[in-house]
Design a protein around this motif. Structure first.
Motif, PDB file in Angstrom:
ATOM      1  N   GLY A 275       0.829  -1.198   0.000  1.00  0.00           N
ATOM      2  CA  GLY A 275       0.000   0.000   0.000  1.00  0.00           C
ATOM      3  C   GLY A 275       0.859   1.241   0.000  1.00  0.00           C
ATOM      4  N   GLN A 276       0.475   2.209  -0.790  1.00  0.00           N
ATOM      5  CA  GLN A 276       1.195   3.471  -0.879  1.00  0.00           C
ATOM      6  C   GLN A 276       0.186   4.616  -0.840  1.00  0.00           C
ATOM      7  OE1 GLN A 276       4.589   3.075  -0.228  1.00  0.00           O
ATOM      8  NE2 GLN A 276       4.668   4.846  -1.532  1.00  0.00           N
ATOM      9  N   PRO A 277       0.403   5.599   0.019  1.00  0.00           N
ATOM     10  CA  PRO A 277      -0.453   6.784  -0.037  1.00  0.00           C
ATOM     11  C   PRO A 277      -0.094   7.614  -1.264  1.00  0.00           C
ATOM     12  CG  PRO A 277       1.249   7.075   1.616  1.00  0.00           C
ATOM     13  CD  PRO A 277       1.393   5.679   1.084  1.00  0.00           C
ATOM     14  N   VAL A 278      -1.091   8.251  -1.863  1.00  0.00           N
ATOM     15  CA  VAL A 278      -0.867   9.117  -3.018  1.00  0.00           C
ATOM     16  C   VAL A 278      -1.633  10.419  -2.827  1.00  0.00           C
ATOM     17  CG1 VAL A 278      -0.357   7.282  -4.693  1.00  0.00           C
ATOM     18  CG2 VAL A 278      -2.715   7.948  -4.300  1.00  0.00           C
ATOM     19  N   GLN A 279      -1.134  11.473  -3.471  1.00  0.00           N
ATOM     20  CA  GLN A 279      -1.774  12.791  -3.376  1.00  0.00           C
ATOM     21  C   GLN A 279      -3.064  12.840  -4.186  1.00  0.00           C
ATOM     22  OE1 GLN A 279      -0.519  15.283  -1.507  1.00  0.00           O
ATOM     23  NE2 GLN A 279       1.493  14.461  -1.057  1.00  0.00           N
ATOM     24  N   SER A 280      -3.077  12.099  -5.296  1.00  0.00           N
ATOM     25  CA  SER A 280      -4.241  12.128  -6.176  1.00  0.00           C
ATOM     26  C   SER A 280      -4.313  10.819  -6.961  1.00  0.00           C
ATOM     27  CB  SER A 280      -4.137  13.303  -7.150  1.00  0.00           C
ATOM     28  OG  SER A 280      -3.090  13.072  -8.080  1.00  0.00           O
ATOM     29  N   ARG A 281      -5.354  10.706  -7.772  1.00  0.00           N
ATOM     30  CA  ARG A 281      -5.505   9.512  -8.613  1.00  0.00           C
ATOM     31  C   ARG A 281      -5.021   9.756 -10.036  1.00  0.00           C
ATOM     32  NH1 ARG A 281     -11.162   6.559  -7.057  1.00  0.00           N
ATOM     33  NH2 ARG A 281     -10.859   6.607  -4.814  1.00  0.00           N
ATOM     34  N   ASP A 282      -4.159  10.736 -10.215  1.00  0.00           N
ATOM     35  CA  ASP A 282      -3.681  11.026 -11.576  1.00  0.00           C
ATOM     36  C   ASP A 282      -2.596  10.031 -11.990  1.00  0.00           C
ATOM     37  OD1 ASP A 282      -1.332  11.855 -10.347  1.00  0.00           O
ATOM     38  OD2 ASP A 282      -1.491  13.926 -10.971  1.00  0.00           O
ATOM     39  N   HIS A 283      -2.210  10.103 -13.261  1.00  0.00           N
ATOM     40  CA  HIS A 283      -1.253   9.159 -13.833  1.00  0.00           C
ATOM     41  C   HIS A 283       0.097   9.222 -13.119  1.00  0.00           C
ATOM     42  CE1 HIS A 283       1.043   6.890 -16.812  1.00  0.00           C
ATOM     43  NE2 HIS A 283       1.922   7.864 -16.755  1.00  0.00           N
ATOM     44  N   ALA A 284       0.615  10.418 -12.875  1.00  0.00           N
ATOM     45  CA  ALA A 284       1.960  10.558 -12.288  1.00  0.00           C
ATOM     46  C   ALA A 284       2.026   9.933 -10.897  1.00  0.00           C
ATOM     47  CB  ALA A 284       2.365  12.026 -12.236  1.00  0.00           C
ATOM     48  N   ASP A 285       1.040  10.236 -10.042  1.00  0.00           N
ATOM     49  CA  ASP A 285       1.047   9.667  -8.689  1.00  0.00           C
ATOM     50  C   ASP A 285       0.853   8.158  -8.714  1.00  0.00           C
ATOM     51  OD1 ASP A 285       1.475  12.108  -7.510  1.00  0.00           O
ATOM     52  OD2 ASP A 285      -0.594  12.404  -6.858  1.00  0.00           O
ATOM     53  N   THR A 286      -0.038   7.696  -9.590  1.00  0.00           N
ATOM     54  CA  THR A 286      -0.297   6.255  -9.697  1.00  0.00           C
ATOM     55  C   THR A 286       0.937   5.510 -10.173  1.00  0.00           C
ATOM     56  OG1 THR A 286      -2.632   6.683 -10.150  1.00  0.00           O
ATOM     57  CG2 THR A 286      -1.780   4.524 -10.772  1.00  0.00           C
ATOM     58  N   GLU A 287       1.609   6.052 -11.192  1.00  0.00           N
ATOM     59  CA  GLU A 287       2.808   5.382 -11.697  1.00  0.00           C
ATOM     60  C   GLU A 287       3.920   5.365 -10.662  1.00  0.00           C
ATOM     61  OE1 GLU A 287       5.899   5.231 -15.444  1.00  0.00           O
ATOM     62  OE2 GLU A 287       4.181   6.566 -15.567  1.00  0.00           O
ATOM     63  N   GLU A 288       4.120   6.459  -9.964  1.00  0.00           N
ATOM     64  CA  GLU A 288       5.163   6.511  -8.941  1.00  0.00           C
ATOM     65  C   GLU A 288       4.900   5.469  -7.852  1.00  0.00           C
ATOM     66  OE1 GLU A 288       7.066   9.604  -5.653  1.00  0.00           O
ATOM     67  OE2 GLU A 288       5.669  10.365  -7.144  1.00  0.00           O
ATOM     68  N   ALA A 289       3.645   5.364  -7.411  1.00  0.00           N
ATOM     69  CA  ALA A 289       3.303   4.402  -6.367  1.00  0.00           C
ATOM     70  C   ALA A 289       3.458   2.964  -6.860  1.00  0.00           C
ATOM     71  CB  ALA A 289       1.874   4.639  -5.886  1.00  0.00           C
ATOM     72  N   LEU A 290       3.001   2.684  -8.072  1.00  0.00           N
ATOM     73  CA  LEU A 290       3.111   1.316  -8.596  1.00  0.00           C
ATOM     74  C   LEU A 290       4.558   0.918  -8.859  1.00  0.00           C
ATOM     75  CD1 LEU A 290       0.028   0.953 -10.945  1.00  0.00           C
ATOM     76  CD2 LEU A 290       0.448  -0.182  -8.762  1.00  0.00           C
ATOM     77  N   ARG A 291       5.366   1.849  -9.330  1.00  0.00           N
ATOM     78  CA  ARG A 291       6.788   1.516  -9.542  1.00  0.00           C
ATOM     79  C   ARG A 291       7.478   1.226  -8.209  1.00  0.00           C
ATOM     80  NH1 ARG A 291       8.504   1.542 -14.624  1.00  0.00           N
ATOM     81  NH2 ARG A 291       7.405   2.810 -16.153  1.00  0.00           N
ATOM     82  N   PHE A 292       7.094   1.964  -7.166  1.00  0.00           N
ATOM     83  CA  PHE A 292       7.643   1.697  -5.834  1.00  0.00           C
ATOM     84  C   PHE A 292       7.211   0.307  -5.364  1.00  0.00           C
ATOM     85  CE2 PHE A 292       7.218   1.627  -1.222  1.00  0.00           C
ATOM     86  CZ  PHE A 292       8.503   1.961  -0.841  1.00  0.00           C
ATOM     87  N   LEU A 293       5.925  -0.006  -5.525  1.00  0.00           N
ATOM     88  CA  LEU A 293       5.423  -1.312  -5.094  1.00  0.00           C
ATOM     89  C   LEU A 293       6.017  -2.456  -5.919  1.00  0.00           C
ATOM     90  CD1 LEU A 293       1.690  -0.377  -4.514  1.00  0.00           C
ATOM     91  CD2 LEU A 293       3.347  -1.012  -2.756  1.00  0.00           C
ATOM     92  N   GLN A 294       6.279  -2.202  -7.191  1.00  0.00           N
ATOM     93  CA  GLN A 294       6.841  -3.224  -8.065  1.00  0.00           C
ATOM     94  C   GLN A 294       8.267  -3.577  -7.663  1.00  0.00           C
ATOM     95  OE1 GLN A 294       7.500  -2.052 -12.148  1.00  0.00           O
ATOM     96  NE2 GLN A 294       7.269  -4.159 -12.877  1.00  0.00           N
ATOM     97  N   GLY A 295       9.037  -2.582  -7.274  1.00  0.00           N
ATOM     98  CA  GLY A 295      10.427  -2.839  -6.918  1.00  0.00           C
ATOM     99  C   GLY A 295      11.171  -3.479  -8.077  1.00  0.00           C
ATOM    100  N   THR A 296      11.824  -4.605  -7.824  1.00  0.00           N
ATOM    101  CA  THR A 296      12.563  -5.301  -8.874  1.00  0.00           C
ATOM    102  C   THR A 296      11.758  -6.443  -9.503  1.00  0.00           C
ATOM    103  OG1 THR A 296      13.578  -6.761  -7.245  1.00  0.00           O
ATOM    104  CG2 THR A 296      14.792  -4.755  -7.825  1.00  0.00           C
ATOM    105  N   ASP A 297      10.508  -6.601  -9.075  1.00  0.00           N
ATOM    106  CA  ASP A 297       9.656  -7.651  -9.643  1.00  0.00           C
ATOM    107  C   ASP A 297       9.306  -7.318 -11.084  1.00  0.00           C
ATOM    108  OD1 ASP A 297       9.671  -8.792  -7.158  1.00  0.00           O
ATOM    109  OD2 ASP A 297       7.606  -8.264  -6.662  1.00  0.00           O
ATOM    110  N   SER A 298       9.019  -8.345 -11.858  1.00  0.00           N
ATOM    111  CA  SER A 298       8.497  -8.118 -13.203  1.00  0.00           C
ATOM    112  C   SER A 298       7.025  -8.511 -13.187  1.00  0.00           C
ATOM    113  CB  SER A 298       9.268  -8.929 -14.245  1.00  0.00           C
ATOM    114  OG  SER A 298       9.088 -10.304 -14.029  1.00  0.00           O
ATOM    115  N   TRP A 299       6.191  -7.640 -13.677  1.00  0.00           N
ATOM    116  CA  TRP A 299       4.750  -7.883 -13.716  1.00  0.00           C
ATOM    117  C   TRP A 299       4.355  -8.162 -15.154  1.00  0.00           C
ATOM    118  CZ3 TRP A 299       2.841  -3.065 -10.523  1.00  0.00           C
ATOM    119  CH2 TRP A 299       3.177  -3.245  -9.186  1.00  0.00           C
TER     120      TRP A 299
END
Length: 181
Positions: free
Chosen positions: A29-53
Motif C-alpha cells: 500500500g502506498q499513499p498518493v496525493q491524487s488519482r492522476d497518472h503521475a502519482d499512480t505510476e510513482e506508487a506502482l513503480r515503488f510497489l513493483q520494486g525489482t519484480d516483473s509484472w
C-alpha cells in the motif's frame, strides 16, 4: 481516506493505492496525493520494486490503464457491475481499512496518520504465518523478514540525523519519538 471534515492525511495524502500479489497473498500500500497518472505510476513503480509484472487486474480507473501502458504491463480491467471480478481486492481493501483503524486506535494516533499506517498494516499482514506455516513475506522472498518489528505508536529513542537538528550539549544524545510506521 479523508475524514468527515474532508481533511487529508499527513503530508497532504488523500488516497491510498493498494496492491495484492495473489500468489503469495502479499499486500502493498502506498499513499498518493491524487488519482492522476503521475502519482499512480510513482506508487506502482515503488510497489513493483525489482519484480516483473506481466498482468495487472484492476478497476477501470483511467490512471491505472495509462500506468500499465507506460510500464508495459498487460491491463485487465474488471467488468462494471460484476463483483466476482474484483471481490478479492475489494475484500482486501476492507481488511486494510479495518487494520488501519485498529492500528491507529491501539497506537493512540490520530486518524490523519493513516498514510503511515497503510504501509505498516500491509507489512504486518505479510509477516503473519498462515496455516501452512509460511508468511506471505517468506513465500515472496524465500526467507523470513530480518528486521525488528515494533508496534506502531510505541515510544522509541533515536539518534537524530545531524542534517535535521542537533540536540543541545546538555541534552542526551538520543531523542525521544513515536514510531509512525
Amino acid at each position: 481516506f479523508k475524514d468527515i471534515y474532508q481533511v487529508k492525511g499527513v503530508e497532504g495524502y488523500s488516497e491510498g493505492l493498494t496492491f495484492l500479489d495473489s500468489c503469495p497473498n502479499f499486500r502493498g500500500g502506498q499513499p498518493v496525493q491524487s488519482r492522476d497518472h503521475a502519482d499512480t505510476e510513482e506508487a506502482l513503480r515503488f510497489l513493483q520494486g525489482t519484480d516483473s509484472w506481466e498482468v495487472m487486474y484492476s478497476d477501470n480507473a483511467p490512471s491505472l490503464r495509462s500506468t500499465c501502458k507506460s510500464m508495459a504491463v498487460t491491463w485487465e480491467p474488471c467488468q462494471p457491475g460484476i463483483h466476482n471480478n474484483n471481490g478479492v481486492i475489494e475484500n482486501t481493501n476492507l481488511q486494510i481499512v479495518y487494520d488501519i483503524k485498529v492500528t491507529l486506535a491501539t497506537g493512540g494516533l490520530p486518524a490523519c496518520m493513516w498514510p503511515y499506517a497503510l504501509a505498516y498494516c500491509c507489512l504486518i499482514h505479510n509477516l503473519i504465518q498462515g496455516e501452512d506455516g509460511f508468511s506471505p513475506w517468506m513465500r515472496k522472498f524465500g526467507e523470513e523478514f530480518q528486521g525488528t518489528v515494533l508496534p506502531m505508536g510505541c515510544g522509541v529513542f533515536f539518534l537524530p540525523a545531524p542534517t535535521k537538528y542537533k540536540n543541545s550539549k546538555a541534552a542526551p544524545s538520543m531523542s525521544y519519538g513515536v514510531l509512525a510506521g
